[in-house]
Design a protein around this motif. Structure first.
Motif, mmCIF file in Angstrom:
data_model
loop_
_atom_site.group_PDB
_atom_site.id
_atom_site.type_symbol
_atom_site.label_atom_id
_atom_site.label_comp_id
_atom_site.label_asym_id
_atom_site.label_seq_id
_atom_site.Cartn_x
_atom_site.Cartn_y
_atom_site.Cartn_z
ATOM 1 N N LEU B 120 0.713 -1.351 0.018
ATOM 2 C CA LEU B 120 -0.269 0.061 0.108
ATOM 3 C C LEU B 120 0.796 1.326 -0.068
ATOM 4 C CD1 LEU B 120 -2.739 -1.188 2.317
ATOM 5 C CD2 LEU B 120 -2.973 -0.404 0.024
ATOM 6 N N VAL B 121 2.020 1.300 0.602
ATOM 7 C CA VAL B 121 2.821 2.290 0.783
ATOM 8 C C VAL B 121 3.335 2.711 -0.937
ATOM 9 C CG1 VAL B 121 5.052 3.127 1.351
ATOM 10 C CG2 VAL B 121 3.510 2.269 3.102
ATOM 11 N N ALA B 122 3.486 1.425 -1.478
ATOM 12 C CA ALA B 122 4.104 1.738 -2.829
ATOM 13 C C ALA B 122 2.680 2.167 -3.571
ATOM 14 C CB ALA B 122 4.384 0.340 -3.321
ATOM 15 N N LEU B 123 1.840 1.542 -3.385
ATOM 16 C CA LEU B 123 0.384 2.082 -4.190
ATOM 17 C C LEU B 123 0.325 3.775 -4.361
ATOM 18 C CD1 LEU B 123 -2.082 1.607 -5.639
ATOM 19 C CD2 LEU B 123 -3.313 1.418 -3.523
ATOM 20 N N VAL B 124 0.254 4.176 -3.007
ATOM 21 C CA VAL B 124 0.259 5.470 -2.848
ATOM 22 C C VAL B 124 1.529 6.433 -2.786
ATOM 23 C CG1 VAL B 124 -2.055 5.256 -1.376
ATOM 24 C CG2 VAL B 124 -0.096 5.464 -0.123
ATOM 25 N N GLU B 125 2.599 5.888 -3.391
ATOM 26 C CA GLU B 125 3.725 6.422 -3.623
ATOM 27 C C GLU B 125 4.247 7.094 -2.161
ATOM 28 O OE1 GLU B 125 4.293 7.645 -7.702
ATOM 29 O OE2 GLU B 125 2.268 7.914 -7.564
ATOM 30 N N GLY B 139 -0.417 17.939 2.875
ATOM 31 C CA GLY B 139 -1.744 17.519 3.141
ATOM 32 C C GLY B 139 -2.261 16.372 2.158
ATOM 33 N N GLY B 140 -1.638 16.276 0.853
ATOM 34 C CA GLY B 140 -1.890 15.145 -0.026
ATOM 35 C C GLY B 140 -1.514 14.039 0.281
ATOM 36 N N MET B 141 -0.387 14.087 1.037
ATOM 37 C CA MET B 141 0.533 12.775 1.291
ATOM 38 C C MET B 141 -0.376 12.205 2.673
ATOM 39 S SD MET B 141 4.450 13.728 1.814
ATOM 40 C CE MET B 141 5.318 14.241 0.534
ATOM 41 N N LYS B 142 -1.119 13.050 3.479
ATOM 42 C CA LYS B 142 -1.645 12.439 4.453
ATOM 43 C C LYS B 142 -3.101 11.825 4.080
ATOM 44 C CE LYS B 142 -0.488 16.154 7.865
ATOM 45 N NZ LYS B 142 -1.081 17.216 8.423
ATOM 46 N N ARG B 143 -3.639 12.682 2.871
ATOM 47 C CA ARG B 143 -4.978 11.936 2.432
ATOM 48 C C ARG B 143 -4.638 10.465 1.712
ATOM 49 N NH1 ARG B 143 -9.062 12.501 4.491
ATOM 50 N NH2 ARG B 143 -10.941 13.440 3.444
ATOM 51 N N ARG B 144 -3.345 10.525 1.043
ATOM 52 C CA ARG B 144 -2.780 9.236 0.414
ATOM 53 C C ARG B 144 -2.600 8.207 1.429
ATOM 54 N NH1 ARG B 144 1.277 12.387 -2.735
ATOM 55 N NH2 ARG B 144 2.823 10.545 -2.505
ATOM 56 N N LEU B 145 -2.218 8.591 2.362
ATOM 57 C CA LEU B 145 -1.995 7.534 3.779
ATOM 58 C C LEU B 145 -3.482 6.977 4.320
ATOM 59 C CD1 LEU B 145 -0.314 6.170 5.747
ATOM 60 C CD2 LEU B 145 -0.171 8.177 7.137
ATOM 61 N N LEU B 151 -7.603 0.862 2.842
ATOM 62 C CA LEU B 151 -7.478 -0.356 1.987
ATOM 63 C C LEU B 151 -6.745 -1.706 2.812
ATOM 64 C CD1 LEU B 151 -6.657 1.337 -1.287
ATOM 65 C CD2 LEU B 151 -8.549 0.249 -0.799
ATOM 66 N N MET B 152 -6.052 -1.246 3.783
ATOM 67 C CA MET B 152 -5.372 -2.199 4.656
ATOM 68 C C MET B 152 -6.037 -3.663 4.623
ATOM 69 S SD MET B 152 -2.306 -1.985 6.017
ATOM 70 C CE MET B 152 -1.999 -2.979 7.392
ATOM 71 N N THR B 153 -7.353 -3.728 5.045
ATOM 72 C CA THR B 153 -8.055 -5.187 5.176
ATOM 73 C C THR B 153 -8.688 -5.514 3.805
ATOM 74 O OG1 THR B 153 -9.794 -3.680 5.959
ATOM 75 C CG2 THR B 153 -8.495 -4.538 7.504
ATOM 76 N N ARG B 154 -8.207 -5.095 2.775
ATOM 77 C CA ARG B 154 -8.729 -5.535 1.417
ATOM 78 C C ARG B 154 -10.399 -5.585 1.544
ATOM 79 N NH1 ARG B 154 -4.775 -8.003 -1.291
ATOM 80 N NH2 ARG B 154 -3.009 -8.650 0.033
ATOM 81 N N VAL B 182 -7.535 2.007 -7.545
ATOM 82 C CA VAL B 182 -8.148 1.202 -6.593
ATOM 83 C C VAL B 182 -9.593 0.308 -6.920
ATOM 84 C CG1 VAL B 182 -9.164 1.365 -4.253
ATOM 85 C CG2 VAL B 182 -7.002 2.308 -4.520
ATOM 86 N N ASN B 183 -10.019 1.253 -7.854
ATOM 87 C CA ASN B 183 -11.599 0.778 -8.332
ATOM 88 C C ASN B 183 -11.125 -0.326 -9.321
ATOM 89 O OD1 ASN B 183 -13.759 1.623 -10.726
ATOM 90 N ND2 ASN B 183 -14.574 0.900 -8.548
ATOM 91 N N ARG B 184 -10.240 -0.016 -10.279
ATOM 92 C CA ARG B 184 -9.813 -1.236 -11.246
ATOM 93 C C ARG B 184 -9.420 -2.382 -10.506
ATOM 94 N NH1 ARG B 184 -7.646 3.011 -14.057
ATOM 95 N NH2 ARG B 184 -5.623 2.734 -13.069
ATOM 96 N N GLU B 185 -8.916 -2.299 -9.452
ATOM 97 C CA GLU B 185 -8.469 -3.517 -8.880
ATOM 98 C C GLU B 185 -9.556 -4.242 -7.969
ATOM 99 O OE1 GLU B 185 -4.778 -2.683 -6.603
ATOM 100 O OE2 GLU B 185 -3.809 -1.910 -8.371
ATOM 101 N N GLY B 186 -10.781 -3.693 -8.253
ATOM 102 C CA GLY B 186 -11.766 -4.481 -7.687
ATOM 103 C C GLY B 186 -12.602 -3.964 -6.382
ATOM 104 N N THR B 187 -12.067 -2.759 -5.966
ATOM 105 C CA THR B 187 -12.938 -2.287 -4.550
ATOM 106 C C THR B 187 -13.915 -1.379 -5.228
ATOM 107 O OG1 THR B 187 -10.807 -2.387 -3.692
ATOM 108 C CG2 THR B 187 -12.471 -0.947 -2.547
ATOM 109 N N THR B 188 -15.207 -1.641 -4.628
ATOM 110 C CA THR B 188 -16.163 -0.703 -4.738
ATOM 111 C C THR B 188 -16.144 0.503 -3.826
ATOM 112 O OG1 THR B 188 -17.755 -2.689 -4.979
ATOM 113 C CG2 THR B 188 -18.829 -0.465 -4.550
ATOM 114 N N ILE B 189 -16.592 1.617 -4.546
ATOM 115 C CA ILE B 189 -16.140 3.051 -3.911
ATOM 116 C C ILE B 189 -17.484 3.734 -3.721
ATOM 117 C CG2 ILE B 189 -15.220 5.193 -4.177
ATOM 118 C CD1 ILE B 189 -12.556 3.761 -5.324
#
Lengths: 279, 328
Positions: B120-125, B139-145, B151-154, B182-189
């Protein structure tokens, strides 16, 4: 039901404890300063007065510094524990409480985790005061053999732990609905005054007027101080012209009062945290 | 429907006297990005807070990932990820500790926590910030975190309450990219927003919510098409008279006030309707001082369904009521 995830809450609370260096440092040094300045100053005048009083044969007489050291340990535990719930308030306003509340676990884990962290902090502080007090000339464990000393230290820490639990739970119950740290500080100050001064931490309660004495009897701080003195000094001693003697039953009652207090405040804290709405 | 991830029926929520959510019903299918679009105080946050179990269920039915919210809130919690509206981070924890804490709270085994944090750290760079205290993040990094944490628990479904509020345009665009991935990988948003462009850009479907009710629902293009082909914006010397005149003109649909002028929806090619409109206004001696013609935007959709632009007075009412309820 609680599970071992209370250790996660504990881990994180301790993480903050060691991370705030200034806070950690002051919380460790402050009780030592109490003992060094207030303790030495007041004991030098009290001991001068006490020296004129007759010695009761067969009962060891202790100096005021030794007498009040138990009070300083108790006071420090009280202050630290009363602020132990503060992390809930900070988390509610600026931190992680929403995240914790949304997690699929029992909220008793939150209360237990904070309680355990309160125990840890209080025991560390009590240990520091013990060591520092002995260096300053506090006559704890006088004439004890090593085993007896270990039992005494364990006894003190058990009393400190149960007492700490009670006040951390109380603190958590208050903090969870508080809006500001200033308000919390105000309530804590209001609580500290009567608890600290209507107790046997700094002076005997025998000469109190009846009303104040009644308060001191139900005051958990009195029972903590009693326990510490019993383990650190012994069942019978005299100080500032008074003779103190504690039977095993007295200590058991004090321990029971502390347990009861912790149980009641746990129920209160759990109820308050369960019903808290954080959105 | 088998692949229905969220089903909400007749959801109602009150704060004292104030009805913040009033009989809301909708459903979200697996793999969708579903947006709640509405002004501040419309009831979006209340809906998301009930759905994420932070507020108690009052009236209605909610099923998330096959679990009844009323009877199995803990199972619902296990199936969802949440990104709260306000920053919900401890400034004095590191990026890795924040994720570790979350993983432990949700009972993930140690090995899974480790691999998941790395992924996940890689996903949100945020690889370079692995051991950085959060107070040193932008602020943007906090949001990404926070997204990574959600998403930790899939989770089956990720809830985001105003995910890009307070972020600069560039950071918002990046955030949208992450969410699409995230959505492409299957998570409903499921997200709430009061930004038209955000709802338009990200969503498969949008529900427009106002005064606690859903006033329109559909795919972004459907909502826009419902407004007609073109929108003509007119500024005139007398908007009230102009409106009366235009309402009698052929191919003119709904007319709304916007800014200092009128927004006219037309059912036909605007370039052909406009001359007729101008003729009619000239005949009635209404001076036209400005004209603009464009395709409908989500902004216009919103005005069409709510009858106004974003407004604030109700927002304050709700905020007060929520605060009051919170103090009880």
């Amino acid at each position: 039901m609680a599970d071992r995830r209370f250790l996660t809450i504990y881990w994180r609370d301790m993480l903050r404890y060691v991370r705030f260096r200034a806070l950690l440092f002051s919380s460790l040094v402050q009780p030592a300063l109490w003992l060094a300045f207030f303790g030495i100053a007041i004991s030098s005048s009290f001991d001068a007065l006490g020296a004129q009083l007759p010695v009761v044969p067969g009962i060891p007489r202790i100096g005021y510094l030794t007498y009040m050291c138990a009070g300083v340990i108790a006071m420090t535990t009280l202050f630290t524990s009363l602020f132990g719930g503060m992390s809930l308030l900070f988390d509610k306003n600026w931190g992680l409480l929403r995240e914790v509340m949304a997690a699929p676990m029992s909220r008793s884990n939150i209360v237990l985790g904070i309680g355990l962290s309160g125990i840890t902090k209080s025991c560390i502080q009590a240990g520091i005061i013990l060591v520092f007090g002995l260096l300053l000339g506090v006559k704890f464990f006088a004439g004890y053999d090593p085993l007896h000393t270990i039992i005494a230290i364990v006894g003190i820490l058990v009393f400190v732990s149960i007492f700490a639990l009670g006040f951390v739970f109380l603190s958590a119950a208050i903090a969870i609905t508080m809006e500001s740290p200033e308000g919390m500080q105000g309530v804590m100050t209001l609580l500290t005054m009567p608890i600290f001064f209507a107790s046997n931490a700094l002076y005997p309660t025998q000469a109190f007027p009846p009303a104040l004495q009644a308060v001191s009897v139900v005051n958990p701080l009195t029972h903590l101080v009693t326990g510490i003195r019993y383990f650190a000094i012994g069942p019978e001693f005299s100080a500032i012209g008074q003779t103190f003697s504690y039977s095993v039953a007295d200590i058991a009652i004090s321990f029971g009062v502390l347990c009861l207090f912790a149980a009641l405040t746990f129920v209160l804290a759990l109820y308050r945290v369960r019903n808290a709405r954080v959105t | 429907m088998a692949d229905e991830v969220i089903r909400v029926a007749g959801l109602t929520h009150r704060f004292d006297e104030l009805v913040a959510v009033d009989g809301v019903s909708f459903s979200v299918s697996a793999g969708e990005v579903f947006s709640f679009l509405g002004p501040n105080g419309a009831g979006k946050s209340t809906v998301i807070n009930v759905l994420t179990t932070l507020l108690p269920m009052q009236d209605g039915e909610v099923v998330i990932a096959g679990r009844d919210l009323r009877t199995e809130p803990d199972h619902v919690r296990e199936a969802i990820g949440i990104v709260f509206q306000e920053v919900t981070l401890d400034r004095d924890m590191t990026v890795a500790e924040t994720l570790e804490f979350h993983g432990r709270l949700y009972g993930l085994p140690r090995e899974e926590r480790r691999t998941r944090i790395d992924e996940l750290v890689a996903l949100v760079e945020l690889e370079a910030k692995h051991d950085t205290l959060i107070k040193y993040l932008s602020g943007g990094m906090k949001r990404r975190l926070e997204i990574a944490r959600g998403l930790m628990t899939r989770p089956t479904v990720l809830f985001l309450d105003e995910p890009t509020i307070g972020l600069d345009p560039q950071t918002r665009a990046r955030m949208w990219d992450y969410l699409r991935q995230v959505n492409r990988e299957g998570t409903t948003i499921f997200l709430t927003t009061h930004y038209m462009d955000e709802a338009d850009q990200l969503s498969n479907r949008i529900a427009i919510i106002d005064y606690g009710r859903i006033v329109a629902e559909g795919r972004p293009y459907e909502l826009k098409n419902a407004l007609g082909q073109d929108l003509i914006y007119l500024e005139t010397a007398d908007n009230a008279r102009a409106r009366a005149v235009l309402e009698g003109t052929p191919n003119v649909g709904a007319i709304h006030e916007k800014g200092g002028g009128l927004l006219v929806m037309v059912a036909d090619d605007g370039t052909r309707v406009l001359p007729h409109m101008l003729d009619a206004l000239r005949t009635e001696n209404v001076a036209v001082t400005g004209i603009n013609m464009k395709k409908p935007s989500m902004d216009d959709v919103f005005i069409h369904y709510t009858g106004r632009e974003l407004r604030d007075e109700r927002a304050e009412n709700v905020a007060t009521a929520v605060n009051r309820a919170g103090r009880h």
